[in-house]
Design an enzyme around this catalytic site. Structure first.
Site, mmCIF file in Angstrom:
data_model
loop_
_atom_site.group_PDB
_atom_site.id
_atom_site.type_symbol
_atom_site.label_atom_id
_atom_site.label_comp_id
_atom_site.label_asym_id
_atom_site.label_seq_id
_atom_site.Cartn_x
_atom_site.Cartn_y
_atom_site.Cartn_z
ATOM 1 C CD GLU A 125 -3.013 -1.044 0.298
ATOM 2 O OE1 GLU A 125 -3.327 0.099 -0.097
ATOM 3 O OE2 GLU A 125 -3.589 -2.075 -0.087
ATOM 4 C CB CYS B 228 -1.402 7.555 1.432
ATOM 5 S SG CYS B 228 -2.919 6.786 2.042
HETATM 6 P P1 NAD Z 1 8.237 4.577 5.008
HETATM 7 O O1 NAD Z 1 8.279 3.737 3.772
HETATM 8 O O2 NAD Z 1 9.408 5.425 5.318
HETATM 9 O O3 NAD Z 1 8.007 3.659 6.306
HETATM 10 C C1 NAD Z 1 6.963 2.715 6.382
HETATM 11 C C2 NAD Z 1 7.361 1.570 7.288
HETATM 12 O O4 NAD Z 1 8.515 0.928 6.759
HETATM 13 C C3 NAD Z 1 7.737 1.997 8.714
HETATM 14 O O5 NAD Z 1 7.222 1.055 9.644
HETATM 15 C C4 NAD Z 1 9.248 1.959 8.714
HETATM 16 O O6 NAD Z 1 9.764 1.613 9.973
HETATM 17 C C5 NAD Z 1 9.550 0.859 7.711
HETATM 18 N N1 NAD Z 1 10.832 1.064 7.010
HETATM 19 C C6 NAD Z 1 11.494 2.228 6.812
HETATM 20 N N2 NAD Z 1 12.623 2.011 6.112
HETATM 21 C C7 NAD Z 1 12.672 0.669 5.871
HETATM 22 C C8 NAD Z 1 13.591 -0.167 5.176
HETATM 23 N N3 NAD Z 1 14.678 0.314 4.585
HETATM 24 N N4 NAD Z 1 13.323 -1.481 5.109
HETATM 25 C C9 NAD Z 1 12.204 -1.973 5.666
HETATM 26 N N5 NAD Z 1 11.301 -1.239 6.340
HETATM 27 C C10 NAD Z 1 11.528 0.073 6.435
HETATM 28 O O7 NAD Z 1 6.891 5.435 4.891
HETATM 29 P P2 NAD Z 1 6.366 6.581 5.848
HETATM 30 O O8 NAD Z 1 7.244 7.767 5.705
HETATM 31 O O9 NAD Z 1 6.081 6.036 7.179
HETATM 32 O O10 NAD Z 1 4.942 6.893 5.178
HETATM 33 C C11 NAD Z 1 4.788 7.767 4.092
HETATM 34 C C12 NAD Z 1 4.542 7.047 2.813
HETATM 35 O O11 NAD Z 1 3.579 6.024 2.978
HETATM 36 C C13 NAD Z 1 3.989 7.943 1.722
HETATM 37 O O12 NAD Z 1 4.557 7.608 0.491
HETATM 38 C C14 NAD Z 1 2.509 7.616 1.723
HETATM 39 O O13 NAD Z 1 1.838 7.918 0.521
HETATM 40 C C15 NAD Z 1 2.539 6.158 2.004
HETATM 41 N N6 NAD Z 1 1.284 5.711 2.599
HETATM 42 C C16 NAD Z 1 0.467 4.889 1.884
HETATM 43 C C17 NAD Z 1 -0.741 4.508 2.409
HETATM 44 C C18 NAD Z 1 -1.669 3.603 1.647
HETATM 45 O O14 NAD Z 1 -2.619 3.109 2.255
HETATM 46 N N7 NAD Z 1 -1.452 3.367 0.359
HETATM 47 C C19 NAD Z 1 -1.112 4.931 3.672
HETATM 48 C C20 NAD Z 1 -0.255 5.758 4.374
HETATM 49 C C21 NAD Z 1 0.952 6.153 3.841
#
Ligand code: NAD
Length: 464
Positions: A218, A252
């Site tokens: 997602e 998002c």
């Molecule tokens: P992110 O990708 O930085 O982090 C998401 C999760 O991944 C966190 O739990 C984090 O700890 C983990 N993570 C971070 N780096 C990682 C790595 N290298 N390897 C594995 N796991 C890792 O995202 P964010 O900044 O928390 O959220 C923002 C993004 O999420 C935006 O792009 C937004 O559009 C998207 N988003 C999508 C939805 C949806 O339902 N489609 C909902 C909310 C947010």
């Protein structure tokens, strides 16, 4: 093998969960229903703590937290409880004549031990909504909340450990880039459900694929808010402003940028400005309903966008409180970084168009948005956008609220996500659809057995 436990870093209690699953404890209808009820009670019990935590992490008001974190979760649990028996029932499917006398069905089978990884922006619901699907589908789960919303992450851990045994559901905390690769390396999860950025999602997909672990991603993208000349401007402004500035733009499915027909641009911008004043007052910094940017890194990233065009409203910021005012901008070049990256903050660039084909020039710069919103009174325009913009899901004359319909799949397309969830779709995401055919033994078509002949072939050709 619990290598994580031995390393002393994170303990997913994987072996206990695998055992719990293998003994079939999580499978029955009665067990799943009971766990959904327990989850509902857990959310009820922790409601105040969830509100306090999201206030600490993102300065969310209790009303916003109820609307976007708690209320949606409770409603999803109730929906799952009312439909669970129906979802679990094997689905009868037709069988072609050539395979008779047989009947066919799809049996929805739990996958096993699943990993749920959440993002920071809706730090409660983005972990618990998928968990509802995992429970309904009969799985055990490990939940990894975002470390960027630490207060909410702690509440999730406390809540889940108060109400569930670690051999069924537990939480893992820590920095994603350290913890998640380690978790995926050490354990053979049966599904990974990830919410977050496309860049991290892609690295999760690579890691999961190496072990052939199925996944749901997602992700995000640049979702356009399109305003046609025939739109009802007042209501369009209200709905779009709410969707954009909720959670200070860290949503998002927020309308990332605006594409407004040139004939109504001036009137629409006026409506947006007056709506902003109604929603957040003269000084949004003092509004209890306006959020803050999650951390300094994101604050600096978003603040830098302010230099990429002409500010026509807002533009104020305060580094100490990570406040950025609701801001409207014009004259932003199409190749500005703000138009190449997901803004994920309260800055709204506005572009105009004259012929509808020009809309695609913008949307194709950032193809495959998670959402798309068209405000119009014209059926032809509505059809044109729905048919020609490739988006995950969206609304006509509304914004964001398609996410609240249990009966619509929620997910992206291509770079904005793979797979979907909510309602039955969550159940399906965490289930394996097992196709099963049952054949009667009183009759056996001899044509399919050797030795073959021209006669048999001619009959097979007629039958198949
Ligand atoms: P992110 O990708 O930085 O982090 C998401 C999760 O991944 C966190 O739990 C984090 O700890 C983990 N993570 C971070 N780096 C990682 C790595 N290298 N390897 C594995 N796991 C890792 O995202 P964010 O900044 O928390 O959220 C923002 C993004 O999420 C935006 O792009 C937004 O559009 C998207 N988003 C999508 C939805 C949806 O339902 N489609 C909902 C909310 C947010």
């Amino acid at each position: 093998m619990e290598t994580m436990q031995a390393a002393g870093t994170v303990n997913a209690h994987f072996a206990e969960k695998q055992q719990f699953f293998d003994h079939g404890h999580s499978r029955s209808y009665g067990f799943r229903l009971a766990q959904l009820k327990i989850l509902k009670k857990a959310v009820d019990t922790y409601e105040d703590q969830i509100c306090e935590a999201t206030k600490t992490d993102l300065n969310k008001s209790s009303t916003e937290t109820f609307m976007t974190e708690i209320g949606v979760v409770k409603s999803e649990i109730e929906h799952a409880m009312s439909n669970l028996r129906e979802w679990m029932r094997p689905e009868q499917r037709p069988t072609p004549l050539s395979l008779h006398p047989s009947s066919s069905r799809i049996v929805y089978e739990p996958k096993g031990v699943v990993l749920i990884i959440g993002s920071f922006n809706f730090p409660f619901q983005l972990n618990i909504m998928p968990l509802i699907g995992a429970i309904a589908a009969g799985n055990c789960a490990v939940v990894k909340p975002s470390e960027l919303a630490p207060a909410t992450a702690k509440v999730i851990e406390r809540m889940l450990s108060d109400f569930f045994a670690v051999s069924y559901i537990s939480t893992v905390q820590g920095e994603g880039h350290k913890v998640v690769p380690e978790l995926l390396e050490s354990h053979d999860f049966h599904h990974v459900f990830f919410t977050g950025s496309p860049a991290v999602g892609s690295s999760i997909a690579v890691q999961a694929s190496r072990k052939l672990i199925p996944f749901t991603l997602e992700l995000g993208g640049k979702s356009p808010g399109i305003v046609d000349a025939s739109a009802k401007l007042k209501v369009a402004a209200k709905r779009l402003v709410l969707a954009k500035f909720l959670n200070a733009g860290q949503t998002c499915v927020a309308p990332d940028y605006l594409l407004v027909h040139e004939s109504v641009k001036e009137a629409f911008v006026k409506e947006v400005m007056s709506t902003l004043k109604k929603f957040y007052g003269k000084d949004p910094a003092s509004s209890k309903d306006y959020g803050r940017i999650i951390n300094v890194r994101h604050f600096e990233r978003i603040k830098a966008y302010l230099d990429e065009g002409r500010i026509i409203h807002g533009g104020q910021y305060d580094a100490d409180t990570r406040y950025i005012a609701p801001t409207l901008m014009e004259d932003v070049p199409r190749d500005a970084s703000m138009m190449r990256e997901e803004i994920f903050g309260p800055i709204w660039p506005i572009f105009t168009w004259k012929e509808r084909e020009e809309i695609l020039e913008y949307t194709r710069l950032n193809r495959y948005p998670l959402a798309c919103y068209i405000f119009t009174s014209s059926k032809a325009m509505e059809k044109y956008i729905v048919d020609s913009v490739e988006f995950g899901g969206g609304c006509i004359n509304n914004a964001l609220l398609h996410v609240g319909n249990h009966d619509l799949p929620f997910g992206g397309v291509q770079s904005s996500g793979q797979g979907n969830y909510h309602g039955w779709h969550s159940f399906a995401a965490f289930s394996h659809a097992k196709g099963v055919m049952k054949t009667a033994t009183w009759f056996d078509i001899w044509l399919k057995y050797p030795p073959f002949s021209k006669f048999k072939l001619s009959w097979l050709k007629r039958l198949m």
